[in-house]
Design an enzyme around this catalytic site. Structure first.
Site, PDB file in Angstrom:
ATOM      1  N   SER A  51       8.397   4.090   0.714  1.00  0.00           N
ATOM      2  CA  SER A  51       7.376   3.384  -0.056  1.00  0.00           C
ATOM      3  C   SER A  51       7.594   3.587  -1.554  1.00  0.00           C
ATOM      4  O   SER A  51       7.518   2.642  -2.345  1.00  0.00           O
ATOM      5  CB  SER A  51       5.989   3.899   0.337  1.00  0.00           C
ATOM      6  OG  SER A  51       4.993   3.258  -0.421  1.00  0.00           O
ATOM      7  N   SER A  80       0.871  -1.169   0.000  1.00  0.00           N
ATOM      8  CA  SER A  80       0.000   0.000   0.000  1.00  0.00           C
ATOM      9  C   SER A  80       0.907   1.218   0.000  1.00  0.00           C
ATOM     10  O   SER A  80       1.785   1.341   0.865  1.00  0.00           O
ATOM     11  CB  SER A  80      -0.884  -0.010   1.245  1.00  0.00           C
ATOM     12  OG  SER A  80      -1.905   0.947   1.119  1.00  0.00           O
ATOM     13  N   GLU A  81       0.728   2.139  -0.970  1.00  0.00           N
ATOM     14  CA  GLU A  81       1.747   3.172  -1.146  1.00  0.00           C
ATOM     15  C   GLU A  81       1.789   4.200  -0.021  1.00  0.00           C
ATOM     16  O   GLU A  81       2.709   4.993   0.056  1.00  0.00           O
ATOM     17  CB  GLU A  81       1.604   3.858  -2.509  1.00  0.00           C
ATOM     18  CG  GLU A  81       0.319   4.600  -2.755  1.00  0.00           C
ATOM     19  CD  GLU A  81      -0.662   3.769  -3.572  1.00  0.00           C
ATOM     20  OE1 GLU A  81      -0.658   2.532  -3.451  1.00  0.00           O
ATOM     21  OE2 GLU A  81      -1.453   4.381  -4.322  1.00  0.00           O
ATOM     22  N   ASN A  82       0.795   4.175   0.872  1.00  0.00           N
ATOM     23  CA  ASN A  82       0.902   5.054   2.033  1.00  0.00           C
ATOM     24  C   ASN A  82       1.822   4.483   3.117  1.00  0.00           C
ATOM     25  O   ASN A  82       1.974   5.089   4.175  1.00  0.00           O
ATOM     26  CB  ASN A  82      -0.484   5.373   2.605  1.00  0.00           C
ATOM     27  CG  ASN A  82      -1.289   4.142   2.925  1.00  0.00           C
ATOM     28  OD1 ASN A  82      -1.250   3.154   2.201  1.00  0.00           O
ATOM     29  ND2 ASN A  82      -2.005   4.175   4.023  1.00  0.00           N
TER      30      ASN A  82
END
Lengths: 218, 235
Positions: free
Chosen positions: A95, A53-55
């Site tokens: 990330s 998840s890019e967060n």
């Protein structure tokens, strides 16, 4: 008189299931918002796939039970999620280092338009409210393989797999595979044309040709 | 050297001025520096340029500063779910620089690391590349992006020790870490402040050198944008 229910093409869930066939054991995968998120429900049994998840999370778990909701634990779509025993957390720069640096094996994204040269447009429609590209430009620039999952034609019936994108681009020459409700197109590398490799149930080559303005091999 | 301040207003003392640039942590409403945003709103400082992944939602997070027209420009990757933002943007009252999410994070990281610019493949051949230098490396195009140096960083942590070493919690780390490093001054608000020696030095997320001022912001009423749950399987 009995009515015949037309079972033609793939549903959203079936499109996600088709995308899941591209998963391989050990893959690190980023799934976009919408149909791509559904891919997580179709990971084959016995296969280890780690979702990013890019967060700032590797190892996304399922949605939490009602009593397990944690405001500090969300996915990139800002939905509450849960963690797994192998989960790790990190900051946004880290990330995107893994995204841009080519460490993610596969990303599945939604699309508004894809061109026959593999350009993707999926972040803005001029004249309407622009929400922003989020992490989509970074994903298409850095992830090893990019699959776009989208309806074959837009609501007004116009083709979405076209010779040149008309909308502002998310990335140029970045798409490897297109999965629509009617068919699957693929290309082996970024200098080859797309090839029609699969038809959804009840769909003919003629119908795909009729609803596609992009040039592709058959 | 005392880094701990009694509240957000006290921590912001002497740091705010009209037209300043602020780097803010948070992703959506997750890990946003709520107390500092409230105090900045109360201060009335205006013409702000804010680098933040999102712009809050209506009357939550940075959305509060939009409502009071204190923001001149946002540098963000995604600004959906915010009607007041939309209204000001369409009325051209608010300037927006759309920046890909990873590029924004790296611009903050680079700014904090003394790197004034870097080349990235993200955005090549798109609107994002317009007006930017393009350079080829190993036969591929990259664009030059600038590091961000802010006048002030505002971040939200989970635990701090009294020296300012910081831990974040789960996905609330997000932009808080890179944002903290790129400000001339960084103020962190946290849920708990513990005595030095309480945190494992091997596990610090953000070393104290990046944190100039610290406040205890608890208790927090953490908001959830999209509460999603699953049914418990039958026993």
């Amino acid at each position: 008189m009995a009515t015949v229910t037309e079972t033609k093409g793939w549903t959203r869930n079936e499109m996600a299931a088709r995308a899941a066939k591209e998963l391989r054991d050990g893959f690190y995968v980023n799934l976009g918002i919408g149909i791509p998120t559904l891919v997580a429900n179709h990971v084959p049994a016995g296969m280890t796939v780690t979702l990013q998840s890019e967060n700032g999370m590797l190892g996304i778990g399922p949605f939490p039970y009602d009593d397990g909701v944690d405001p500090d634990l969300i996915n990139a779509g800002k939905q509450t999620i849960s963690q797994l025993p192998q989960t790790s957390y990190f900051d946004s720069a880290q990330s995107f280092a893994m995204i841009r640096g080519g460490h993610i094996d596969l990303a599945v994204l939604g699309g508004m338009e894809v061109s026959e040269k593999g350009d993707l447009a999926n972040w803005m429609v001029p004249g309407k409210m622009i929400k922003g590209m989020g992490g989509a430009m970074d994903l298409v620039a850095g992830v090893k393989k990019i699959i776009v999952v989208m309806e074959h034609v837009s609501k007004d019936g116009s083709p979405k797999f076209i010779p040149e994108c008309t909308l502002p681009l998310t990335g140029r020459n970045v798409i490897d595979m297109i999965i629509t409700d009617l068919a699957v197109f693929q290309r082996p590398d970024h200098s080859s044309p797309f090839k029609l490799i699969e038809l959804a149930p009840g769909v003919t080559r003629e119908e795909v040709r009729q609803k596609t303005t992009a040039h592709y091999a058959e | 050297m005392q880094k701990i301040y009694p509240n957000a207003e006290a921590a912001l003392e002497g740091l705010l001025f009209d037209g300043m640039t602020i780097a803010a942590g948070g992703f959506g409403l997750c890990g946003i520096p709520e107390r500092l945003i409230d105090a900045i709103q109360a201060s009335g400082v205006k013409d702000l340029t804010i680098a933040s992944n999102n712009a809050g939602i209506d009357n939550e997070g940075l959305g509060k500063l939009l409502r009071t027209r204190q923001v001149k420009k946002m540098i963000s990757s995604y600004v959906g779910e915010n009607k007041e933002f939309e209204r000001q943007f369409l009325a051209k009252e608010l300037e927006v620089e759309f920046c890909p999410q990873g590029t924004l994070a790296e611009r903050m990281r680079a700014g904090g690391a003394g790197i004034p610019g870097f080349y990235t493949k993200t955005g090549v051949g798109t609107q994002v590349a317009e007006g930017k230098e393009v350079k080829q490396f190993d036969g591929e195009d990259y664009i030059l992006e600038r590091g961000i140096r802010a006048d002030l960083s505002i971040v939200k942590g989970w635990k701090a020790d009294e020296s300012g070493n910081l831990l974040f919690r789960k996905t609330a780390r997000n932009f808080n870490l890179p944002a903290a490093t790129c400000g001339k001054t960084c103020i962190a608000e946290v849920e708990e402040i513990v005595p030095v020696g309480s945190l494992d030095p091997d596990c610090i997320h953000l070393p104290s050198i990046y944190v100039n001022r610290l406040i205890l912001g608890a208790p927090y009423d953490k908001k959830i944008e999209f509460r999603t749950v699953r049914e418990r399987e039958a026993a």
